[in-house]
Structures are given as structure tokens and as C-alpha cells.
Design an enzyme around this catalytic site. Structure first.
Site, PDB file in Angstrom:
ATOM      1  N   HIS A  99       0.869  -1.174   0.000  1.00 57.10           N
ATOM      2  CA  HIS A  99       0.000   0.000   0.000  1.00 57.10           C
ATOM      3  C   HIS A  99       0.915   1.237   0.000  1.00 57.10           C
ATOM      4  O   HIS A  99       2.059   1.174   0.449  1.00 57.10           O
ATOM      5  CB  HIS A  99      -0.866   0.079   1.260  1.00 57.10           C
ATOM      6  N   ASP A 102       2.498   2.057   3.287  1.00 56.90           N
ATOM      7  CA  ASP A 102       3.482   1.080   3.763  1.00 56.90           C
ATOM      8  C   ASP A 102       4.898   1.532   3.438  1.00 56.90           C
ATOM      9  O   ASP A 102       5.828   1.313   4.220  1.00 56.90           O
ATOM     10  CB  ASP A 102       3.275  -0.295   3.099  1.00 56.90           C
TER      11      ASP A 102
END
Length: 437
Positions: A99, A102
Site C-alpha cells: 500500500h 506502507d
């Protein structure tokens, strides 16, 4: 800097090895049904669980301290990039997934967030070029930040919807920059708690509008990744709109999106929906919608998404049987959306967990290949439905039968004789196959 300096490159040593840091079943170069294991399985590391998770749970603080935790902000993000590629190289895993939040910290503004992303994306791109590793898929996190308390594409707040659109636009640009083979849409908060304050039809319309915008922008910038939607029931909202494969396919059909999307299916999500993983895969496959897999397993004694590493050989065998039956997963892969347990807090546990998952899927692939090549289950199924290959059954299948002809046949009062499904025997056959490879 090495973050796993005490770990050597993990090698295939075969079933006779007692080395915990070696593969017993996963031989990436072994050819099965015309393709290597690496080509069949297309393993990926889940960035969020492997490099961001710290063992926190609702009842306790972090138990895992990693080498990159000595840094903060962008410096920690850069260190995680180095750790990711060292980890992938030592495990010989070809893909990873992430993501946006992240890989880079969110800033105070959207501009600052995008600037942080640009720094890390450039670093990822350099490491991909030097290592040969690839991005299986990326996505954007539109569920963690408090702004998404009421959803993103299904929010009641137009300002939030606009922010989600901007975040999605950047995610598509990042995917194109890094050559992502897929792009995943996971509606973490695309659902509702109560109909008392919800316009369900309007929310679904808005979600479809966002997906159509994404398709249009991907075409505009030449981003040719396969679009995937990941179904999940319940968590975190009571009624998630993408509850399971069938619900998601229905949504895509209604809004004219079916030709633009396939499904990214997760084992633990299937469990929460009351299905087996193989059921979800079969449902997607027979509708031409099988895209990619998130590999994990849940705990049947716990009613939430535990994301454990997959070690259930019956599940991995039946998963790979469905994949082989569907002709493979194409541009998709087997992404380890799994996290080590809170008590498995040493860096070595990250390797041991992935080895367990990779060996379990390799073992399952070998067993599934035997089931497929020897037509063990196919013969059982064909025999069970043999009455549809002649007589009135053949007329039904060919489309010649009518209600009148079925009535005429039934009025002959021929004795009806059903046969046992032999489920227990079939399960034993499955066990014999699994433990014979």
C-alpha cells in the site's frame, strides 16, 4: 547495510534435509505440468506485514524490534526498502506488494505525502532494476486515516471522496512508474454499520463512479496493469460491500465493470465469509474472474482476520488444484498476506514463516498436479454426473428438453435410484495423494 546478516540465501535441500532455513518442497526450477514452480506460484512478499508489523494487538504493545526501527520518518522508509530487497534476494522471491502508506509516511498535506512517495518510489525503482525483482501489485490505503471513518469511495463526505480520488490517481501513477503487473482495490471501509443513516444505493453508485474514473485515468497514462478487487466480509464494517466473490462479481456486472476487473482472493477472507478458499476460487474461475491470490489462513476458533502463514496442506492442495483447473493465475501471483505471530518476534522468524508458506504451497502444487494429471477427482465427478450424458440427461444438456418432455419422461414412473457421494472415501484418497508426493 545488512538487516539479516546472520541469514544466508535459502536453498532447496529436499525432503531429507533437517535444516530449518532450507526449502524441502519448493524448488523454483522443478518443472510441473510444463512450467517451473516459480512460474506456477509467482510468490510475493507483503510489505505491510513483513516490514511494518510490530506485533501490536488490541491487548498489548509491540514485541518486534527490527533493524530499521532505529530510524524515523523517511529514513526508516528508506531502510525498509533496503531490508525488503535483501529479504527477497535471500528467499529468492520474485515479487512484492504494498500500500502507499506502507512504503512512505504520510505528510501534513497531500503535497508532502506525494513528495515522500516520490522519494521512496525512485529508491524502489533503482533496487528493482539492480535486483530483477518485480512489483506484483500496489494499492492505496484508504481506510486507516481518520478521514476515512465513513469510507472512501462510499463516504458521505464529498471532500473525503475527492481526497480518495487524488490518492487513487497517485497510486495509479506509482504503479505505472514501477511496472506493477496488477493494481488492487480493497475497500477497507467500503460498507456500513446501519441502514438507519445509510443510502446504500447512492454509496454503491459512487463506488462504481470511482472505479470508472480509475479505468479512464489508467488508459490516459498508459497503465496496463490488471485491475483486481479483493472481497472481504465484515471487518471492519458490519456490512462490507465486497462481501465475497459472488457479491463482487454481481456488483461489477451491474455497473458495467466486469470486463475491466478480476478478483484478488484471500483465504482468510473466504473463511470469514463462511466459504472455503477453493469455493471462492472456483466461483471466480467459472465466471472468468480469477486474478490473483493472497495466501494465508485463519483460525477457525477465532472470528476475525488472523492472517496466519498458510501451512494447511489440504487447503494449499485444493487451492492449487483449482488454479491448475483454471489454467493458472496469469498475471497474478501468490502473495503472502500473512504475519508472524506476536510471539515469533525474532528476525529469523520472518524467514521461517515464509519458508513454511512456500513449502506448503509447493507441496500442494505437487499434489494438485498428481490429482490433475491422473484425473483422480475429474473421474469421480464425471462418473457422478454420467446420467446427463445419455437419454433424457443428454436432451437436458443439449437444450432439446422442455417441461412437457420432462413430464412425459417422469410419467413413465421409472424407479429413481440415487448413488452415494462417497465423501469420506474421497477425502481419504486426497490424503493419500498429498502424502505420496
Amino acid at each position: 547495510m545488512s538487516y539479516f546478516k546472520n541469514i544466508n540465501t535459502i536453498q532447496f535441500e529436499g525432503k531429507g534435509s533437517d535444516n530449518p532455513l532450507a526449502f524441502k518442497h519448493y524448488d523454483p526450477n522443478q518443472v510441473i505440468m510444463g512450467k517451473t514452480m516459480e512460474e506456477h506460484l509467482r510468490f510475493a512478499v507483503a510489505y505491510w506485514h513483513t516490514f511494518n508489523a510490530n506485533g501490536t494487538d488490541p491487548f498489548g504493545s509491540a514485541t518486534m524490534v527490527r533493524g530499521w526501527d532505529q530510524y524515523n520518518g523517511l529514513d526508516r522508509a528508506k531502510a525498509r526498502v533496503e531490508a525488503n530487497f535483501e529479504f527477497m534476494n535471500k528467499l529468492n522471491i520474485p515479487f512484492y506488494a504494498f500500500h502507499d502508506v506502507d512504503i512512505a509516511p504520510e505528510g501534513e498535506t497531500l503535497q508532502e505525502t506525494n513528495k515522500n512517495l516520490d522519494v521512496i518510489v525512485a529508491l524502489l525503482k533503482d533496487n528493482m532494476k539492480s535486483s530483477g525483482k518485480k512489483l506484483l501489485w500496489n494499492t492505496v490505503n484508504m481506510f486507516s486515516n481518520p478521514r476515512f471513518v465513513h469510507g472512501a469511495g462510499t463516504t458521505c463526505n464529498a471532500d473525503v471522496y475527492a481526497y480518495a480520488g487524488a490518492q487513487l490517481k497517485k497510486g495509479l501513477e506509482v504503479g505505472k512508474e514501477l511496472g506493477a503487473e496488477n493494481y488492487v482495490f480493497w475497500g477497507g471501509r467500503e460498507g456500513y454499520e446501519t441502514l438507519l443513516n445509510t443510502d446504500m444505493g447512492f454509496e454503491l453508485d459512487n463506488l462504481a463512479r470511482l472505479y470508472h474514473m480509475a479505468i479512464a485515468y489508467a488508459n490516459e497514462i498508459g497503465f496496463d496493469a490488471q485491475f483486481l478487487i479483493e472481497p472481504k466480509p465484515k471487518e471492519p464494517t458490519k456490512h462490507q460491500y465486497d462481501y465475497d466473490a459472488a457479491t463482487t462479481i454481481s456488483f461489477l456486472q451491474k455497473y458495467g465493470l466486469k470486463d475491466h476487473f478480476k478478483l484478488n482472493l484471500e483465504a482468510n477472507h473466504a473463511t470469514l465469509a463462511g466459504h472455503t478458499f477453493e469455493h471462492e476460487i472456483r466461483t471466480a474461475a467459472i465466471n472468468g474472474m480469477l486474478g490473483s491470490l493472497d495466501a494465508n489462513q485463519g483460525d477457525l476458533l477465532l472470528g476475525w482476520d488472523t492472517d496466519e502463514f498458510p501451512t494447511d496442506l489440504y487447503s494449499t492442495t485444493l487451492t492449487m488444484f483449482e488454479v491448475l483447473k483454471a489454467g493458472g493465475i496469469g498475471r497474478g501471483g501468490v502473495n503472502f498476506d500473512a504475519k508472524v505471530r506476536r510471539g515469533s518476534f525474532e528476525a529469523e522468524d520472518l524467514f521461517l514463516a515464509h519458508i513454511a508458506g512456500m513449502d506448503s504451497f509447493a507441496w500442494g502444487l505437487k499434489a494438485a498436479a498428481k490429482l490433475t494429471e491422473e484425473k483422480i477427482l475429474d473421474n469421480i465427478v464425471d462418473n457422478r454426473y454420467r446420467s446427463f450424458k445419455e437419454g433424457i440427461g443428454a436432451e437436458i444438456v443439449s437444450g432439446k428438453a422442455t417441461l412437457a418432455s420432462l413430464e412425459q419422461y417422469a410419467l413413465q414412473n421409472n424407479p429413481i435410484k440415487n448413488e452415494s457421494g462417497r465423501q469420506e472415501r474421497i477425502r481419504l484418497i486426497l490424503s493419500e495423494v498429498i502424502f505420496s508426493v
